[in-house]
Scaffold this active site. Structure first.
Site, PDB file in Angstrom:
ATOM      1  N   SER A 269     -17.716   4.928 -20.845  1.00  0.00           N
ATOM      2  CA  SER A 269     -17.916   6.121 -21.241  1.00  0.00           C
ATOM      3  C   SER A 269     -19.379   6.147 -22.066  1.00  0.00           C
ATOM      4  O   SER A 269     -19.647   5.281 -22.622  1.00  0.00           O
ATOM      5  CB  SER A 269     -16.795   6.885 -22.098  1.00  0.00           C
ATOM      6  OG  SER A 269     -16.978   6.228 -23.571  1.00  0.00           O
ATOM      7  N   ASP A 270     -19.768   7.323 -22.019  1.00  0.00           N
ATOM      8  CA  ASP A 270     -20.733   7.698 -23.067  1.00  0.00           C
ATOM      9  C   ASP A 270     -20.294   7.946 -24.462  1.00  0.00           C
ATOM     10  O   ASP A 270     -18.856   8.015 -24.305  1.00  0.00           O
ATOM     11  CB  ASP A 270     -21.656   8.886 -22.661  1.00  0.00           C
ATOM     12  CG  ASP A 270     -23.089   8.869 -23.317  1.00  0.00           C
ATOM     13  OD1 ASP A 270     -23.320   7.960 -24.259  1.00  0.00           O
ATOM     14  OD2 ASP A 270     -24.131   9.260 -22.580  1.00  0.00           O
ATOM     15  N   TYR A 271     -21.205   7.962 -25.421  1.00  0.00           N
ATOM     16  CA  TYR A 271     -20.492   8.152 -26.928  1.00  0.00           C
ATOM     17  C   TYR A 271     -19.462   9.189 -26.998  1.00  0.00           C
ATOM     18  O   TYR A 271     -19.952  10.344 -27.194  1.00  0.00           O
ATOM     19  CB  TYR A 271     -21.921   8.257 -27.908  1.00  0.00           C
ATOM     20  CG  TYR A 271     -21.713   7.824 -29.180  1.00  0.00           C
ATOM     21  CD1 TYR A 271     -22.304   6.778 -29.728  1.00  0.00           C
ATOM     22  CD2 TYR A 271     -21.152   8.696 -30.120  1.00  0.00           C
ATOM     23  CE1 TYR A 271     -22.388   6.128 -31.032  1.00  0.00           C
ATOM     24  CE2 TYR A 271     -21.103   8.283 -31.490  1.00  0.00           C
ATOM     25  CZ  TYR A 271     -21.512   7.148 -31.733  1.00  0.00           C
ATOM     26  OH  TYR A 271     -21.676   6.521 -33.235  1.00  0.00           O
ATOM     27  N   GLY A 273     -17.336  10.016 -25.286  1.00  0.00           N
ATOM     28  CA  GLY A 273     -17.266  10.919 -23.912  1.00  0.00           C
ATOM     29  C   GLY A 273     -15.564  11.013 -23.662  1.00  0.00           C
ATOM     30  O   GLY A 273     -15.353  12.274 -23.162  1.00  0.00           O
TER      31      GLY A 273
END
Length: 748
Positions: A269-271, A273
């Site tokens: 995932s992104d930060y 997310g």
């Protein structure tokens, strides 16, 4: 179907990973899916930190944003010597455009149109980062964007899917090399999957909504290119797609990425997310975490939703062990491919850290790359290159700011070691030229806006004197100069993540400074710092010379000076369209035609055609545009045949001549138009380019090969096809200034 899936997974992994997986408890499996930040890890105190306790308990699969061999070795030691199964950690960092030695921002790198050069920047970045303990980078960012209001435009390669795909492949090759077990290669992570560059209104983290046919033809190709190049990991984007956030979108992460494209690596995932799906309206943290895992997400960055909820979801049956095992299997396989099980300390050689980071050779290369990335937008009466004589006035808020030279996402750069323009000019000219300097203005009239645009230690040291005093000081030194160099534009953090702008003109205070400098009657060269295309309608008319330098990196001042004084002839070409007005956005060269296209190219208004009543249709500077200190002419465009079958190759050749007074490099660009299709096709599409060096007076014949693959596209049914009929060929110096011919494709 389920049995087939399990069998396929077993065939794709190796015995070592399967044996290790069989020894793991559910808690340890979930731990491998957790990617926290380094938090309180401090050298010499790591053993007692909270994160160390989680690592020892097998609750961490990797760490984010920790650097230095000493820290990383200390933390890795906990994982491989104190945890039950001794599974090594991944150490990830945003190595975006260099590590300690910083190159131009990615948008700037793309304007070099030099794949070998770009690949070498990633190779050097991997060498430096790996020497400091890093084994995983969250790069390349390959999001196609046509809206320069979006701050993260600076991190990508512009508006074109073909060029973006070529750059994606080059970056992956550079980071990963040909053998991930070598200690100077690192695993690459392509991002942001997918469509993040099309966020509505150019506002970061915003929603995206587009047709599948547009996705496949215009936005997905660079991600696919990275997958085909063997990228080890993929990062899910923040935006939603078809009403479902990418982080929890099963069609995206499983059906498309794994089943259609055959991706074998893992997805992170992104930060935060996963947690952010709560605000998207997908449910609480447990529901969102289960949705993400079931969709095909393997690792949860920062939020710890997996760590804190998956156990309960397994007990309740909303997540099954097959999904967890598949995710863990992919992460363990990545660590195996990196050689971490054989040598978990392979990236922890202090001698490499001392010998291979920020070296003179690396800095020299950074200077070379920066000079190759600069785009000459205007050069009236051959004002440039400047002579190394007389007096030059350096004016502007970006003229003497080391901290802003590396641009956004330069997290490992030692900012105060970068070379500002003023320092670079003094170094290059020595005592041959008298250099006088004044700041002239602050970045903006608005002090609060300037503070928002100079975060992360990239201050411009706002001058608290009045605007009038700053301006008068600049005019005073300008009156004593033979030529004025105005260093204007954006600060480093005026673009980048969470730096969207509604007004993409040069800030008003700098416009006022520039107008005052022009009124002196002295020749003015604008050195433009920017992380996005800007609206330069007035500047393009009034300023004699404009050199767009983006944010050039560690050696910025030296590289800019090399170009200003002609030691390097600029050869950069724009990879994104510069609009005349904010109201034209989105504006890009490979658009579709309307049923009522404007029929003239002079910008004359025509009622009941597709144009504006208050502005012309075309941009200030088109895609592919860039001048040189010399001139190039194109002539004798010819085809090897005017007909082609699906098994043929057509050769298209053009003669390019350097007709000016300098040796130079030209980017020869090939565009194709599919004139008639079962679905509407763009007015032209980039399908090839070559950067060629030509001595003054020299002519070279440049040849491109066109195959059936160059003519394919995704049709209404999303079949990848080429359709028979007429194809137009354009070759030229930019997307607008071309020669034209055509051929027919005949299918058997």
């Amino acid at each position: 179907m389920l049995c087939c899936t399990i069998l396929l997974q077993a065939q794709e992994t190796n015995p070592f990973v399967e044996e290790l997986l069989g020894k793991m408890t559910l808690e340890e499996k979930i731990g491998q899916l957790n990617l926290p930040g380094s938090g309180d890890v401090v050298t010499g105190q790591a053993q007692n930190s909270d994160i160390a306790k989680k690592i020892e308990a097998g609750m961490v699969g990797g760490l984010l944003n920790i650097t230095s061999v000493e820290k990383i070795k200390e933390v890795q030691k906990i994982a491989v010597e104190k945890s039950r199964l001794k599974i090594p950690l991944l150490f990830g960092l945003d190595v975006i455009h260099g590590y300690r030695t910083t190159f131009p921002i990615p948008l700037g790198l793309s304007t070099s149109w030099d794949m070998g050069l770009i690949e070498k920047t990633a190779r050097m970045a991997a060498t430096e980062a790996s020497a400091d303990g890093i084994n995983w980078t969250f790069s390349p960012m390959v999001d196609i964007s046509r809206d320069p209001r979006w701050g993260r435009f600076s991190e990508g390669s512009g508006e074109d899917p073909y060029l973006g795909s070529e750059i994606a492949k080059a970056m992956v090759r550079g980071y990963q090399g040909d053998d991930l077990t070598k200690n100077n290669t690192i695993m690459s992570c392509v991002k942001h999957f997918a469509l993040y560059g099309a966020s509505e209104a150019g506002r970061d983290y915003n929603t995206v909504d587009m047709s599948r046919i547009r996705m496949y033809n215009e936005y997905l190709p660079p991600y696919k290119a990275a997958i085909d190049a063997g990228v080890g990991s993929v990062m899910a984007s923040f935006n939603e797609i078809d009403g479902i956030p990418a982080t929890g979108n099963k069609w995206l992460l499983t059906d498309l990425l794994r089943k259609q494209w055959g991706f074998k690596g893992f997805v992170v995932s992104d930060y935060t997310g996963v947690n952010e799906m709560i605000e998207h309206g997908m449910g609480d943290l447990q529901t969102s975490s289960a949705l993400a895992l079931n969709a095909g997400l393997d690792m949860d960055m920062i939020g710890e939703g997996f760590l804190t909820t998956l156990m309960k979801s397994v007990e309740e049956g909303s997540v099954n062990m097959i999904q967890i095992d598949n995710a863990v299997r992919r992460i363990l396989k990545a660590k195996y491919d990196l050689g971490l099980f054989d040598d978990p300390y392979k990236y922890c050689d202090i001698n490499r850290a001392q010998a291979e980071i920020f070296t003179e050779d690396n800095r020299h290369f950074s200077r070379e790359v920066a000079s190759q990335s600069m785009v000459l937008l205007k050069n009236e009466n051959q004002l440039l290159p400047l002579k190394k004589s007389g007096t030059i006035a350096i004016v502007g808020p970006l003229a003497n700011s080391k901290e802003n030279m590396a641009g956004t996402w330069s997290v490992a750069t030692v900012q105060n070691k970068s070379i500002a323009l003023l320092e670079g000019l003094n170094t290059v000219v020595g005592d041959k030229v008298k250099i006088v300097y004044a700041k002239g203005s602050n970045l903006t009239y608005d002090a609060e806006l300037e503070q928002r645009a100079t975060m992360f230690g990239k201050e411009l040291n706002r001058d608290n004197r009045s605007d009038a005093v700053l301006l008068n000081e600049a005019l005073e030194i300008a009156s004593k100069a033979d030529v004025i160099v105005a260093a204007l534009g954006e600060s480093a953090e005026f673009s980048g993540e969470s730096s969207s702008r509604t007004n993409i003109e040069i800030p008003q205070v700098q416009q006022d400074l520039l107008k005052a400098l022009l009124k002196t009657g002295k020749p003015v060269v604008m050195v433009l710092f920017t992380g996005r295309p800007l609206v330069l309608k007035e500047e393009s008319k009034t300023v004699p010379a404009i050199l767009n330098v983006w944010f050039p990196g560690s050696e910025a001042g030296l590289a800019i000076s090399d170009v200003l004084f002609g030691d390097v002839n600029p050869s950069g070409k724009l990879t994104a369209t510069f609009p005349r007005s904010i109201g034209q956005i989105p504006l890009f060269y490979n658009h579709k035609n309307t049923g009522r296209p404007l029929q003239n190219k002079e910008g004359k208004f025509e009622k009941f055609t597709s144009n504006y009543i208050d502005e012309r249709n075309e941009p200030v500077y088109p895609f592919g545009f860039g001048l040189s200190y010399t001139n190039f002419t194109y002539d004798n465009l010819r085809l090897s045949s005017d007909k082609m079958t699906e098994n043929d190759t057509i050769k298209v050749t053009v003669d390019v001549t350097n007709t000016g007074d300098f040796d130079g490099k030209e980017v020869v660009q090939l565009y194709i138009r599919d004139v008639i299709g079962t679905v509407t096709r763009p007015v032209k599409e980039l399908k090839g380019f070559q950067k060629v060096a030509l001595n003054k007076g020299e002519t070279k014949s440049v040849t491109f090969s066109i195959t059936i693959e160059d003519l394919k596209f995704y049709n209404y049914d999303l079949d990848y096809v080429a359709e028979p009929g007429e194809f137009e060929i354009f070759i030229g110096t930019n997307s607008d200034d071309t020669l034209k011919t055509s051929f027919r494709l005949e299918m058997n």
